[in-house]
Scaffold this active site. Sequence first.
Site, short mmCIF file in Angstrom:
data_model
loop_
_atom_site.label_atom_id
_atom_site.label_comp_id
_atom_site.label_asym_id
_atom_site.label_seq_id
_atom_site.Cartn_x
_atom_site.Cartn_y
_atom_site.Cartn_z
N HIS A 8 42.91 37.52 37.75
CA HIS A 8 41.95 39.05 36.99
C HIS A 8 42.29 38.54 35.91
CE1 HIS A 8 41.24 43.28 38.51
NE2 HIS A 8 41.90 43.22 37.88
N SER A 58 36.88 45.13 35.64
CA SER A 58 38.09 45.62 36.85
C SER A 58 37.83 47.37 36.98
CB SER A 58 39.43 45.84 36.47
OG SER A 58 40.27 45.94 37.25
N ASP A 74 41.78 35.95 42.23
CA ASP A 74 42.08 37.39 41.46
C ASP A 74 42.85 37.57 42.74
OD1 ASP A 74 42.63 39.67 40.87
OD2 ASP A 74 40.27 39.92 40.29
#
Length: 225
Positions: free
Chosen positions: A206, A120, A175
């Site tokens: 995620h 991320s 996600d």
Amino acid sequence: MGNSSSQAMNSPVIVAAQARHTATLIFLHGLGDTGHGWADGFRMMKLNNIKCVCPNAPIQHVTLNAGMKMPSWFDIIGLGPDGPEDEAGIKTASNILKTLIEDEVKSGIPLNRIMVGGFSQGGAVALYTAMTLGKPFAGVVGLSTWMPLHKQFKELTTADYIKDLPIFQGHGYEDPLVPFRWAEATSKLLKTVVKNHSFQSYPMGHSSCPQEMMDVKEFLEKTLP
């Protein structure tokens, strides 16, 4: 744009190679996390010759979370791909990663045996650093991430080494935080300059999953034998 200044970081979490250390992966966690969880994941891989360095982000204000302080590599101002970005914070975080790379070189690991990566927000720092390091290195692992400062991409990617840089990109197509379409756009952008790029999708949100981690291990062992 929030506060990009950082406090002193805790020492990175280190996962030693199972045998003789000949290569290093430096992997940055996501927003609000620490290096410990990812270190546990890499520890389970039992990588033979690869040491994993999992640094901890500094504690700083995050605009998206109502200005609350948390582990963060840079400020997140909004979720839109065309919104403002914390350019100063991204560059500061990239310099932290570059310092960690230099530390590995000083310890005796050649640059072409050092890989960077992240999840991320951490993956965004890794991708930016990969484009701006200025010299060839081993490759990139980017998980559930995106290319930051993408409007500057053509300016960032003029170095010859980038076209041969191995990049593994993994993303969950469910996600909700970093939408899959961002991953597709990042993949498309990277493929305009990178020949050795692998993009894999997984049935997850995620997060990561066992299959993705198996694919990461395969990429690491292939790229850093």
